[in-house]
Design an enzyme around this catalytic site. Structure first.
Site: not given
Length: 333
Positions: A20-22, A156, A160
């Site tokens: 993924g991005f991070i 979400y 989280k």
């Protein structure tokens, strides 16, 4: 200055969501620091394998964190440190797919923590979300000692928080050494735009295509953006600082940025003549302003962001231009 090289050289590391991005930025940095092995679990639901470097130290499992067999296989490789970044990402995505959001962000996190505890890993760093756990009416700047909200506007946000609650419970009950990093609007190279992605990659994508940038609201709304290299550095420090165990940390730029300013700057950097269009706010988006206090990270992690918003945005636009064909092929709308 934290010596990251000595903290990771020769270590084995598991990264969920590593494509993924991070995650892909974290993997690259871990390889630079001389890790012995990086084990990645990512089902590529929002990640992309082409973002990962070619390196024989990477072991990649294209599977979900809900898969017990793959978790057993990954943990059998005896990772020393676990970075749990895998998530069902984005507010709108959770509204469209609430059950999947609960499974991945709730049960998936529980499974990752269960196996980490059985494997007796040295540290688990869990990706929280500063944009989720603080209620829309919380006073600014958001501080880690603020109680979580009781009412949220998307699944979400709920899940989280659940991610964090499970993390703290494993620390309290099993003494599992955990740390939570609450990311605020991370941006930078390595994030492919798409329907459920963040505002910056989507704005850059549309600007390069010479389309007007759609602002949902007035443009006076603010967000606290964090450049990905800064976020990765904080994440790595959190994995080796003893005083970070059992603690959450806001990882942010510490600066309010107006969305109109963001759009105008992207249009300027891309020479996009199409301008801006204004659209109605999304029903779930109740946050007018966001700003994090990063004093705790400064004090305990000895960390603070190094990259100005303007410099980070320029580097992100450059990455888009250098990788345009792959990005356009990968973007999911």
């Amino acid at each position: 200055m934290t010596d990251l090289k000595s903290g990771f050289n020769g270590r084995r590391v598991l990264v969920t969501g590593g494509a993924g991005f991070i995650g892909n930025n974290l993997v690259r940095k871990l390889l630079e620091l001389g890790v012995e092995k990086v084990i990645i679990i990512d089902d590529l639901s929002s990640g992309h394998e082409w973002l990962l470097p070619e390196d024989e130290r990477i072991i990649f499992y294209r599977r979900s964190i809900l898969d017990d067999e793959i978790l057993k296989r990954a943990y059998s490789l005896r990772p020393d440190i676990v970075f749990h970044l895998a998530a069902h990402f984005a507010n709108q995505n959770s509204i469209d797919h609430p059950e999947t959001d609960l499974l991945v962000n709730g049960l998936g996190t529980l499974k990752v923590l269960e196996y980490a505890n059985l494997a007796r890993v040295e540290r688990v760093v869990v990706a929280g979300s500063g944009c989720a756990v603080y209620g829309h009416d919380a006073p600014l700047p958001y501080r880690e000692d603020m109680p979580p909200a009781l009412r949220y506007t998307t699944p979400y946000q709920i899940h989280k928080l659940l991610t964090e609650l499970y993390t703290y419970w494993f620390h309290e009950y099993y003494k599992l050494p955990v740390t939570v990093v609450r990311y605020f609007n991370v941006y930078g190279p390595g994030e492919v735009p798409g329907r459920y992605r963040n505002v910056i990659p989507n704005f850059i994508y549309w600007a390069i295509k010479r389309k007007p940038l759609p602002i949902t609201g007035t443009g006076e709304e603010t967000r606290d953006f964090t450049y990905v290299e800064d976020a990765v550095e904080a994440t790595l420090i959190a994995a080796i600082k003893e005083k970070a165990i059992g603690e959450p940390f806001n990882i942010a730029g510490g600066r309010e940025i107006k969305i109109r300013y963001l759009a105008e700057l992207i249009n300027k950097l891309t020479e996009n003549p199409a301008g801006i269009v204004y659209e109605p706010k999304r029903d779930w988006d109740k946050h007018i302003r966001r700003l994090a206090s990063i004093e705790k990270a400064k004090k305990i992690l000895n960390w603070q962001p190094k990259t100005s918003f303007e410099k980070g945005l320029r580097k992100t636009v450059e990455w888009f231009k250098e990788n345009w064909e792959l990005i356009e092929r990968s973007a999911k709308w």
